[in-house]
Design an enzyme around this catalytic site. Structure first.
Site, PDB file in Angstrom:
ATOM      1  CG  HIS A   1      24.466  47.931  12.457  1.00 38.67           C
ATOM      2  ND1 HIS A   1      25.404  47.070  12.982  1.00 38.67           N
ATOM      3  CD2 HIS A   1      25.012  49.166  12.560  1.00 38.67           C
ATOM      4  CE1 HIS A   1      26.460  47.750  13.404  1.00 38.67           C
ATOM      5  NE2 HIS A   1      26.236  49.033  13.160  1.00 38.67           N
TER       6      HIS A   1
ATOM      7  CB  CYS B   1      27.837  46.593  17.631  1.00 34.92           C
ATOM      8  SG  CYS B   1      28.354  47.129  19.271  1.00 34.92           S
TER       9      CYS B   1
END
Length: 319
Positions: free
Chosen positions: A220, A251
């Site tokens: 990420h 997320c």
């Protein structure tokens, strides 16, 4: 640099991970259009949807419509995500067009396991034993152990390589009990805590313990270090990466609203190509698909390449 791979395997997760976090609703037709456009860029692995509880992840209330509506391209592997038997049963309805593979999903952070899966690590181990048995019942091989929050956690703080190794060992023990052979370990920087040195320490610790298993990275870009972390992984010989077109996603249970999503596929592809590593991707075509994703979600995506364009585009102009 001797360990640089000749080729990397990029798994595109933009449709699945990207659309789960958008406030939406994103029209089903737009999701299908993005999936089909991605398949024309040279990508060979596309995760298209999640078969999850629509109350918890409303962005995938139309999972069946998407899975049944896109036109599969020969040579492209389409996958989906599920977390329980109900989700697997939904996915099995599309076994003729999806590649169904089993995995054991654990979190190195007990706190994140509770936030993301609503169960602590010990309970999740029991759930993964049950899920492995369900996969076997349906003839689906379990070949992967995935470790979420492998480099740090917003709820638990720093995650040590030793804890990651122990979590991987827990997953491998479940597979061994069931007679399954694991080939792949995926280490996920779920909340953007990774740095190049954390990547080096985490990957090296797992590889030292299990040198024959392929290690993949799910990165990420929460703190802008995803490309640097991918570079660290490449220098360690990592050959499998998850990414999302335009940097879609993030997320929904990370507790950091508005954070950047996954490493952008086009930025990862540019990094690889400039290092002489083959991806099989038409980078200019992929950038256009990233721009398409921006239009679909209705806001700018994190990828700088969507504005800058590829180096080859400028090389051609300069020639």
């Amino acid at each position: 640099m001797a360990d640089l791979p000749n080729r990397v395997d990029i798994h595109e997760e933009g449709p699945r991970e990207g659309f789960q976090i958008e406030p939406g609703p994103i029209p089903t037709a737009d999701k299908i259009a993005l999936i089909e456009a991605l398949a024309e860029t040279g990508l060979r692995h596309i995760q298209i949807c999640s078969f999850v509880n629509p109350r918890l992840v409303p962005g995938w209330a139309d999972a069946e419509a998407v899975a049944g509506g896109f036109r599969p391209k020969p040579g492209v592997e389409y996958t989906a995500l599920w977390f329980n038997e109900n989700g697997l049963n939904r996915a099995l309805g599309f076994a003729d067009r999806l590649t169904l593979g089993g995995s054991i999903s654990l979190a190195a952070s007990n706190a994140f396991s509770i936030k993301n899966l609503n169960r602590p690590h010990a309970e999740n181990l029991a759930a993964m034993r049950k899920q492995t048995a369900v996969h076997q019942k349906h003839g689906i091989k379990v070949t992967r152990v995935g470790i979420m929050a492998a480099f740090g956690c917003n709820y638990q703080g720093d995650i040590s390589p030793e804890l990651v190794v122990q979590t991987v060992a827990d997953g491998l023990a479940i597979a061994a009990e069931a007679g399954e052979t694991i080939t792949d370990i995926s280490l996920a920087d779920t909340m953007g805590w990774a740095t190049p040195i954390r990547i080096e320490r985490g990957v090296s610790a797992v590889r030292e313990r299990w040198p024959d298993l392929r290690i993949g990275l799910h990165l990420h870009d929460t703190r802008g270090l995803a490309v640097a972390n991918a570079h660290a992984g490449l220098r360690l010989g990592v050959t499998k990466f998850d990414s999302t077109a335009g940097g879609l996603g993030g997320c929904p249970f990370a507790g950091q609203k508005g954070a950047a999503g996954n490493i952008a596929t086009e930025e990862l592809a540019l990094l690889c190509e400039e290092m002489g590593i083959d991806t099989g991707i038409d980078l200019d075509a992929l950038i256009e698909v990233g721009r398409m994703a921006e239009r679909i979600v209705g806001h700018a995506l994190p990828s700088e390449l969507l504005r800058a364009g590829s180096l080859d585009a400028f090389r051609r102009k300069a020639a």
